[in-house]
Design a protein around this motif. Structure first.
Motif, PDB file in Angstrom:
ATOM      1  N   ILE A  50       0.866  -1.176   0.000  1.00  0.00           N
ATOM      2  CA  ILE A  50       0.000   0.000   0.000  1.00  0.00           C
ATOM      3  C   ILE A  50       0.900   1.222   0.000  1.00  0.00           C
ATOM      4  CG2 ILE A  50      -1.780   1.263   1.267  1.00  0.00           C
ATOM      5  CD1 ILE A  50      -2.596  -1.482   2.489  1.00  0.00           C
ATOM      6  N   ALA A  51       0.772   2.056  -1.002  1.00  0.00           N
ATOM      7  CA  ALA A  51       1.670   3.191  -1.175  1.00  0.00           C
ATOM      8  C   ALA A  51       1.378   4.295  -0.160  1.00  0.00           C
ATOM      9  CB  ALA A  51       1.555   3.745  -2.594  1.00  0.00           C
ATOM     10  N   HIS A  52       2.366   5.132   0.067  1.00  0.00           N
ATOM     11  CA  HIS A  52       2.215   6.311   0.916  1.00  0.00           C
ATOM     12  C   HIS A  52       1.071   7.183   0.398  1.00  0.00           C
ATOM     13  CE1 HIS A  52       3.258   9.644   3.466  1.00  0.00           C
ATOM     14  NE2 HIS A  52       3.534  10.429   2.443  1.00  0.00           N
ATOM     15  N   GLU A  53       0.143   7.550   1.275  1.00  0.00           N
ATOM     16  CA  GLU A  53      -1.011   8.408   0.987  1.00  0.00           C
ATOM     17  C   GLU A  53      -2.070   7.731   0.132  1.00  0.00           C
ATOM     18  OE1 GLU A  53       0.211  12.231  -0.490  1.00  0.00           O
ATOM     19  OE2 GLU A  53       1.186  12.785   1.401  1.00  0.00           O
ATOM     20  N   GLU A  54      -1.965   6.435  -0.091  1.00  0.00           N
ATOM     21  CA  GLU A  54      -2.967   5.729  -0.879  1.00  0.00           C
ATOM     22  C   GLU A  54      -4.167   5.370  -0.002  1.00  0.00           C
ATOM     23  OE1 GLU A  54      -3.021   2.145  -4.214  1.00  0.00           O
ATOM     24  OE2 GLU A  54      -1.623   1.996  -2.528  1.00  0.00           O
ATOM     25  N   PHE A  55      -5.349   5.353  -0.620  1.00  0.00           N
ATOM     26  CA  PHE A  55      -6.583   4.945   0.053  1.00  0.00           C
ATOM     27  C   PHE A  55      -6.946   3.567  -0.498  1.00  0.00           C
ATOM     28  CE2 PHE A  55     -10.457   6.885   2.211  1.00  0.00           C
ATOM     29  CZ  PHE A  55     -11.107   5.672   2.390  1.00  0.00           C
ATOM     30  N   VAL A  56      -6.740   2.541   0.325  1.00  0.00           N
ATOM     31  CA  VAL A  56      -6.981   1.154  -0.085  1.00  0.00           C
ATOM     32  C   VAL A  56      -8.144   0.599   0.724  1.00  0.00           C
ATOM     33  CG1 VAL A  56      -6.060  -1.197  -0.012  1.00  0.00           C
ATOM     34  CG2 VAL A  56      -4.681   0.661  -0.944  1.00  0.00           C
ATOM     35  N   VAL A  57      -9.075  -0.042   0.035  1.00  0.00           N
ATOM     36  CA  VAL A  57     -10.235  -0.650   0.689  1.00  0.00           C
ATOM     37  C   VAL A  57     -10.138  -2.163   0.585  1.00  0.00           C
ATOM     38  CG1 VAL A  57     -12.744  -0.893   0.675  1.00  0.00           C
ATOM     39  CG2 VAL A  57     -11.710   1.342   0.222  1.00  0.00           C
ATOM     40  N   LEU A  58     -10.210  -2.835   1.741  1.00  0.00           N
ATOM     41  CA  LEU A  58     -10.317  -4.292   1.797  1.00  0.00           C
ATOM     42  C   LEU A  58     -11.801  -4.640   1.831  1.00  0.00           C
ATOM     43  CD1 LEU A  58      -7.674  -5.153   4.566  1.00  0.00           C
ATOM     44  CD2 LEU A  58      -7.281  -4.716   2.142  1.00  0.00           C
ATOM     45  N   VAL A  59     -12.253  -5.401   0.848  1.00  0.00           N
ATOM     46  CA  VAL A  59     -13.684  -5.688   0.737  1.00  0.00           C
ATOM     47  C   VAL A  59     -13.880  -7.182   0.528  1.00  0.00           C
ATOM     48  CG1 VAL A  59     -13.761  -5.312  -1.775  1.00  0.00           C
ATOM     49  CG2 VAL A  59     -15.828  -4.984  -0.414  1.00  0.00           C
ATOM     50  N   GLY A  60     -14.976  -7.682   1.048  1.00  0.00           N
ATOM     51  CA  GLY A  60     -15.285  -9.094   0.900  1.00  0.00           C
ATOM     52  C   GLY A  60     -16.410  -9.469   1.842  1.00  0.00           C
ATOM     53  N   PRO A  61     -16.941 -10.680   1.716  1.00  0.00           N
ATOM     54  CA  PRO A  61     -18.035 -11.107   2.588  1.00  0.00           C
ATOM     55  C   PRO A  61     -17.563 -11.336   4.013  1.00  0.00           C
ATOM     56  CG  PRO A  61     -17.285 -12.925   1.229  1.00  0.00           C
ATOM     57  CD  PRO A  61     -16.542 -11.719   0.754  1.00  0.00           C
ATOM     58  N   SER A  62     -18.506 -11.487   4.915  1.00  0.00           N
ATOM     59  CA  SER A  62     -18.175 -11.786   6.310  1.00  0.00           C
ATOM     60  C   SER A  62     -17.340 -13.057   6.379  1.00  0.00           C
ATOM     61  CB  SER A  62     -19.452 -11.971   7.128  1.00  0.00           C
ATOM     62  OG  SER A  62     -20.203 -10.774   7.153  1.00  0.00           O
ATOM     63  N   GLY A  63     -16.284 -13.017   7.214  1.00  0.00           N
ATOM     64  CA  GLY A  63     -15.439 -14.183   7.399  1.00  0.00           C
ATOM     65  C   GLY A  63     -14.341 -14.349   6.376  1.00  0.00           C
ATOM     66  N   CYS A  64     -14.136 -13.342   5.505  1.00  0.00           N
ATOM     67  CA  CYS A  64     -13.112 -13.487   4.460  1.00  0.00           C
ATOM     68  C   CYS A  64     -11.713 -13.135   4.944  1.00  0.00           C
ATOM     69  CB  CYS A  64     -13.466 -12.635   3.235  1.00  0.00           C
ATOM     70  SG  CYS A  64     -13.280 -10.856   3.497  1.00  0.00           S
ATOM     71  N   GLY A  65     -11.586 -12.550   6.156  1.00  0.00           N
ATOM     72  CA  GLY A  65     -10.273 -12.218   6.707  1.00  0.00           C
ATOM     73  C   GLY A  65      -9.892 -10.766   6.608  1.00  0.00           C
ATOM     74  N   LYS A  66     -10.785  -9.920   6.116  1.00  0.00           N
ATOM     75  CA  LYS A  66     -10.419  -8.508   5.913  1.00  0.00           C
ATOM     76  C   LYS A  66     -10.219  -7.765   7.236  1.00  0.00           C
ATOM     77  CE  LYS A  66     -15.286  -7.210   5.159  1.00  0.00           C
ATOM     78  NZ  LYS A  66     -15.825  -8.543   5.511  1.00  0.00           N
ATOM     79  N   SER A  67     -11.109  -7.955   8.202  1.00  0.00           N
ATOM     80  CA  SER A  67     -10.947  -7.278   9.493  1.00  0.00           C
ATOM     81  C   SER A  67      -9.765  -7.842  10.266  1.00  0.00           C
ATOM     82  CB  SER A  67     -12.224  -7.392  10.331  1.00  0.00           C
ATOM     83  OG  SER A  67     -13.255  -6.585   9.789  1.00  0.00           O
ATOM     84  N   THR A  68      -9.531  -9.135  10.159  1.00  0.00           N
ATOM     85  CA  THR A  68      -8.366  -9.741  10.802  1.00  0.00           C
ATOM     86  C   THR A  68      -7.084  -9.153  10.226  1.00  0.00           C
ATOM     87  OG1 THR A  68      -9.583 -11.794  11.171  1.00  0.00           O
ATOM     88  CG2 THR A  68      -7.183 -11.910  11.269  1.00  0.00           C
ATOM     89  N   THR A  69      -7.046  -8.971   8.915  1.00  0.00           N
ATOM     90  CA  THR A  69      -5.872  -8.356   8.273  1.00  0.00           C
ATOM     91  C   THR A  69      -5.661  -6.941   8.788  1.00  0.00           C
ATOM     92  OG1 THR A  69      -6.186  -9.705   6.283  1.00  0.00           O
ATOM     93  CG2 THR A  69      -4.860  -7.706   6.057  1.00  0.00           C
TER      94      THR A  69
END
Length: 364
Positions: A26-45
């Motif tokens: 993820i680059a400096h000043e970049e806005f990155v969105v982790l998206v996926g269904p419940s249980g896909c690991g995005k919040s854990t990441t």
């Protein structure tokens, strides 16, 4: 520089592996969105980046520092949660400045930084109110302001809009986008809402079952989905998927309906191959009632099963080759269940996926 690097990052709970060695920069000043269904690991990441979850394997870097073993307070990150986590007995000014007070900032410094954050977020008239006197959107802005005053290297957002109604979510999406334009810092944002992902992100990271399915700009992911999972998860309504076989340079559906193989996919479409034809509802419309009739296309007759008027367009439910198909009718014309129409498919925007792997033929 607040670049974030995940190098083969793994998370296990006992014998259960929930994040499977992901790699992401993820680059400096970049806005990155982790998206996926419940249980896909995005919040854990996200929580591993924050230091709220231990890392079972791999390396997390923020800038040049390996932060695997650093506690959250030493990572120079700020996190905004979905439940606001405001102190009910403190007013807005006190909530904004509390973290700075704990960190030993001077009273003058706290006042200056709180006033700056309040000005950015339009909270100045609300500084003397308690959380109970604020709307949901105002509370979320206070939560963001509390993150801003710390001047972190990285902002982390964990589904911050999920508790708001649809109208407020739209307003707060705009607020968050404006905030990033004013306070240029690195943002990692988690959501299951693909509309949030499409409207907010510089790049989207689509996750499934603890793995990264695709990374790209919103339009790259929308226009060139790598798999049937991405094709149906990104886009509202989702892409239509129709089982088919390549025969004689055509895509033959289960009922014998045949449409030409899109020109850009001819090199990938060998005879006898089992495929899935993907086409978005926006690219199927009744003849004479679409946004454009230009470019390669195919016409098929289908019967209207249900129509949902949405103002200047209608979402039409039909059926083709035993599969439900969604189409769009543009303009004020009303259609009725049972009405037979000729629909045009814009084949220059259609997709072919391998029937077994679900991967786009172009991505193999």
């Amino acid at each position: 520089m607040a670049e974030i690097t995940l190098d083969r990052v793994v998370k296990k709970y006992g014998a259960v592996n929930v994040v499977h060695g992901i790699d992401l920069k993820i680059a400096h000043e970049e806005f990155v969105v982790l998206v996926g269904p419940s249980g896909c690991g995005k919040s854990t990441t996200l929580r591993m980046i924050a230091g709220l979850e231990d890392i079972s394997g791999g390396v997390v870097r923020i800038g040049e520092r390996v932060v695997n073993d650093l506690p959250p307070r030493k990572r120079n990150i700020s996190m905004v949660f979905q439940n606001y986590a405001l102190y009910p007995h403190m007013n807005v000014r006190e909530n904004l400045g509390f973290g700075l007070k704990i960190a030993g900032e001077t009273a003058e410094g706290i006042t200056r930084r709180v006033d700056e954050a309040a000005e950015i977020l339009g909270l100045t008239p609300l500084l003397d109110r308690t959380p109970a006197e604020l709307s949901g959107g105002q509370r979320q802005r206070v939560a963001m302001g509390r993150a801003i005053v710390r001047r972190p290297d990285v902002f982390l957002f964990d589904e911050p809009l999920s508790n708001l109604d649809a109208k407020l979510r739209g307003q707060m999406r705009a607020e968050i986008k404006k905030l990033h334009q004013k306070v240029r810092t690195t943002v990692v944002y988690v959501t299951h809402d693909q509309v949030e992902a499409m409207t907010l992100a510089d790049r989207i990271v689509v996750m499934k079952d603890g793995r990264i399915e695709q990374v790209g700009t919103p339009m790259e992911v929308f226009n060139h989905p790598r798999s049937t999972f991405v094709a149906t998860f990104i886009g509202s309504p989702p892409m239509n998927l129709l089982p088919a076989t390549i025969e004689g340079g055509a895509v033959r559906l289960a009922d014998g309906t045949s449409v030409p193989v899109p020109d850009r996919l001819r090199d990938f479409a060998r005879d006898g191959r089992k495929v899935t034809l993907g086409i978005r509802p926006d690219d199927i419309s009744p003849v004479g009632h679409g946004l454009s009739q230009d470019g390669p296309g195919a016409e098929v007759g289908m019967t209207v099963e249900l129509a949902e008027p949405l103002g200047m367009e209608s979402l039409i439910y039909t059926r083709l080759a035993g599969q439900e198909v969604l189409a769009k009718l543009y303009g004020p014309r009303l259609v009725q269940p049972g009405e037979g129409l000729t629909f045009r498919m814009a084949l220059d925007r259609a997709h072919l996926f391998d029937a077994e792997t679900g991967l786009s033929l172009r991505a193999e």
